[in-house]
Design a protein around this motif. Sequence first.
Motif, PDB file in Angstrom:
ATOM      1  N   VAL A   5      29.661  16.534  -1.076  1.00  0.00           N
ATOM      2  CA  VAL A   5      29.925  17.969  -1.109  1.00  0.00           C
ATOM      3  C   VAL A   5      31.109  18.242  -0.189  1.00  0.00           C
ATOM      4  CG1 VAL A   5      29.011  20.249  -0.537  1.00  0.00           C
ATOM      5  CG2 VAL A   5      27.516  18.524  -1.587  1.00  0.00           C
ATOM      6  N   THR A  10      32.824  24.496   1.599  1.00  0.00           N
ATOM      7  CA  THR A  10      31.426  24.940   1.703  1.00  0.00           C
ATOM      8  C   THR A  10      31.225  25.802   2.938  1.00  0.00           C
ATOM      9  OG1 THR A  10      30.667  22.957   0.541  1.00  0.00           O
ATOM     10  CG2 THR A  10      29.033  24.166   1.827  1.00  0.00           C
ATOM     11  N   TYR A 184      30.206  29.837  -6.216  1.00  0.00           N
ATOM     12  CA  TYR A 184      30.535  28.569  -5.553  1.00  0.00           C
ATOM     13  C   TYR A 184      29.589  27.463  -6.000  1.00  0.00           C
ATOM     14  CZ  TYR A 184      31.700  25.120  -2.068  1.00  0.00           C
ATOM     15  OH  TYR A 184      32.092  23.954  -1.449  1.00  0.00           O
ATOM     16  N   LEU A 188      30.824  24.140  -7.685  1.00  0.00           N
ATOM     17  CA  LEU A 188      30.481  22.876  -7.031  1.00  0.00           C
ATOM     18  C   LEU A 188      29.741  21.956  -7.990  1.00  0.00           C
ATOM     19  CD1 LEU A 188      30.571  21.344  -4.345  1.00  0.00           C
ATOM     20  CD2 LEU A 188      28.397  22.428  -3.741  1.00  0.00           C
TER      21      LEU A 188
END
Length: 198
Positions: A5, A10, A184, A188
């Motif tokens: 990630v 983030t 998001y 993602l």
Amino acid sequence: MIRRVPLIPTLIVLAAAATMIGLGIWQIQRARWKDGIIARYAAAEKMPPIGWPNLPPSDDRLPLYRHATGNCLRVVAMRTVVGENVAGEPGYAHVADCSTGAEGPGMSVVLGWSKNPRATTTWRGGLVSGIIGPDARSRMRLVAATPAPGLAASAPPSLSAIPNNHKGYALQWFAFALMALVIYAIALRQRLAKTPPE
């Protein structure tokens, strides 16, 4: 295998969402504060009449929405502001800025309403009774219950004119935070689906 990630994006999205949630909470606090003010003004409408204050009160002590009587010793200036009559028609409120003595805050009086911003009146001062409302220039003004000669009655100050949109703003901030997180998360997920596992 682990799909990584991205750390910085983030953190940025989480920080932005946290800020929006904080703004929503702040708006809820502002809504409670505004509800308190409106309740105080609603109670003031039912209180006995007072005399126009001899000393200028602080902003949090303005006797708004109280019935009051004041004495205009001398009209210092006349001005017009946008206003409504008692029927809700738009037009102009005619305001007299008065001297009330050597000391004191003076007094602004809404003498009445007309469609003509240049309407004149023969009123030159004296005792006047009405309801205290907010004023952009002098902080408060007395809206006369009886209009001056040549003018119609102005609409009295109304609590319905006080905006209280803070709860709506709070919902907007919470919705923005949720949308940012959902968008998001979708982005993602799509990125991770395209990234081969390590």
